[in-house]
Scaffold this active site. Structure first.
Site, mmCIF file in Angstrom:
data_model
loop_
_atom_site.group_PDB
_atom_site.id
_atom_site.type_symbol
_atom_site.label_atom_id
_atom_site.label_comp_id
_atom_site.label_asym_id
_atom_site.label_seq_id
_atom_site.Cartn_x
_atom_site.Cartn_y
_atom_site.Cartn_z
ATOM 1 N N ARG A 82 0.849 -1.210 0.000
ATOM 2 C CA ARG A 82 0.000 0.000 0.000
ATOM 3 C C ARG A 82 0.876 1.247 0.000
ATOM 4 O O ARG A 82 0.551 2.257 -0.614
ATOM 5 C CB ARG A 82 -0.937 -0.037 1.215
ATOM 6 C CG ARG A 82 -1.948 -1.172 1.150
ATOM 7 C CD ARG A 82 -2.762 -1.271 2.415
ATOM 8 N NE ARG A 82 -3.610 -0.108 2.592
ATOM 9 C CZ ARG A 82 -4.223 0.182 3.750
ATOM 10 N NH1 ARG A 82 -4.049 -0.586 4.801
ATOM 11 N NH2 ARG A 82 -4.993 1.244 3.838
ATOM 12 N N ASN B 242 -8.079 7.759 6.689
ATOM 13 C CA ASN B 242 -7.183 7.221 5.664
ATOM 14 C C ASN B 242 -5.725 7.333 6.101
ATOM 15 O O ASN B 242 -5.354 8.241 6.847
ATOM 16 C CB ASN B 242 -7.375 7.961 4.333
ATOM 17 C CG ASN B 242 -8.801 7.818 3.819
ATOM 18 O OD1 ASN B 242 -9.542 6.918 4.239
ATOM 19 N ND2 ASN B 242 -9.207 8.724 2.942
ATOM 20 N N HIS C 232 -6.183 7.169 12.129
ATOM 21 C CA HIS C 232 -5.801 5.750 12.037
ATOM 22 C C HIS C 232 -4.348 5.571 11.636
ATOM 23 O O HIS C 232 -3.940 4.486 11.215
ATOM 24 C CB HIS C 232 -6.718 5.037 11.034
ATOM 25 C CG HIS C 232 -8.118 4.867 11.547
ATOM 26 N ND1 HIS C 232 -9.164 4.496 10.730
ATOM 27 C CD2 HIS C 232 -8.658 5.029 12.780
ATOM 28 C CE1 HIS C 232 -10.279 4.413 11.450
ATOM 29 N NE2 HIS C 232 -10.004 4.760 12.690
ATOM 30 N N SER D 231 -18.053 4.334 5.230
ATOM 31 C CA SER D 231 -19.209 3.418 5.351
ATOM 32 C C SER D 231 -19.818 3.455 6.738
ATOM 33 O O SER D 231 -20.825 2.806 7.010
ATOM 34 C CB SER D 231 -18.760 1.986 5.040
ATOM 35 O OG SER D 231 -17.796 1.557 5.995
ATOM 36 N N LEU E 225 -21.432 7.524 -2.297
ATOM 37 C CA LEU E 225 -22.062 6.994 -3.518
ATOM 38 C C LEU E 225 -23.435 6.409 -3.218
ATOM 39 O O LEU E 225 -24.281 6.282 -4.086
ATOM 40 C CB LEU E 225 -21.181 5.889 -4.122
ATOM 41 C CG LEU E 225 -19.873 6.301 -4.784
ATOM 42 C CD1 LEU E 225 -19.156 5.062 -5.297
ATOM 43 C CD2 LEU E 225 -20.114 7.293 -5.908
#
Ligand code: APR
Length: 243
Positions: free
Chosen positions: A70, A103, A120, A188, A213
């Site tokens: 990542r 993020n 985080h 979410s 979304l």
């Protein structure tokens, strides 16, 4: 919903203290995988194995490889208009914005945001388990890397794993109880404490807006749900606040 968000009654006031909470969805259009969408990170990896202290203790190299991949991807992705709109808002309205992100990528900073509360943790940082110093680290991390502060081979990704205490909670709580607008973008609302920020803001009398979304588990707590991609809807929303 009118195209011009300015026309919405809930936005027909001046907001002095804006808190924005971002989740993986704000980086999705930059090509960074989210966690729980189809094809997300938690489809290909078990949280217990790569996002818990126990998983790291059981197989540190496996966990390093997950975050190394990542971290390497950071050089292949760019901030999108949603990140840029937040940076412009911060520059045009100094001290009016508190930006909190779940993020661990560096896209907010690369877009120009200067004050980002990474609750985080961050991929670009390593944490020493011996001396607890945080060290900027851009390359791969391995079990043999030595801490530049205490010289022990005890570096781990500076990521807040499940079961660990998120960073900046005092600053975040202060911002939530004093804000007059909370905007949650691309999350979410599955993970606490971030998923509960909307309730704290509401209890403080703030207006609450969600950009996603699709509806989320927390949508019913928000005064306004703006459905659409963050790269389009967040710039629109922030420009409606600048009027
Ligand atoms: N625009 C707006 N929202 C989007 C977009 C987009 N282009 N693409 C995806 N989304 C939304 C999805 O609909 C979803 O609601 O972003 C959200 C991503 O949800 P998650 O993958 O669960 O990510 P997030 O909410 O940030 O996860 C929170 O969980 O695993 C932990 O530590 C990890 O920080 C992470 C936390």
């Amino acid at each position: 919903m009118p195209n011009d968000l300015r026309k919405l009654p809930v936005l027909q006031q001046h907001f002095d203290r804006v808190v924005v909470l971002t989740g993986a969805g704000i980086s999705a259009e930059s090509g960074v995988a989210t966690f729980r969408d189809s094809g997300g990170l938690w489809e290909g990896h078990r949280i217990e194995e790569v996002a818990t202290p126990e998983g790291f203790n059981a197989d540190p190299q496996k966990v390093h490889q997950f975050y190394n991949a990542r971290r390497r991807q950071l050089s292949e992705v760019e901030p999108n208009p949603a990140h840029l709109a937040l940076a412009h808002f911060e520059q045009n309205h100094p001290s009016r914005l508190t930006l909190i992100t779940q993020n661990v990528d560096d896209l907010h900073e690369r877009a120009g945001s200067n004050c980002v509360l990474h609750m985080h943790g961050e991929l670009r940082s390593a944490l020493c388990q011996s001396c607890e110093v945080k060290i900027r680290h851009l390359g791969d991390l391995t079990v043999t890397d030595i801490c530049s502060n205490c010289s022990n081979p005890t570096l781990r990704p500076d990521i807040v794993w499940f079961g660990e205490m998120p960073y900046f909670l005092d600053e975040i709580t202060e911002a939530l109880i004093t804000c007059d607008l909370l905007i949650a973008v691309g999350t979410s609302a599955q993970v606490y404490p971030a998923a509960g920020f909307v309730q704290t803001a509401r209890e403080s009398g703030a207006t609450t807006v969600e950009v996603n979304l699709e509806p989320t588990a927390a949508s019913h707590w928000f005064d306004l749900s703006v459905i659409g991609p963050a790269s389009i809807k967040l710039p629109e929303l922030l420009s409606s606040l600048s009027a």
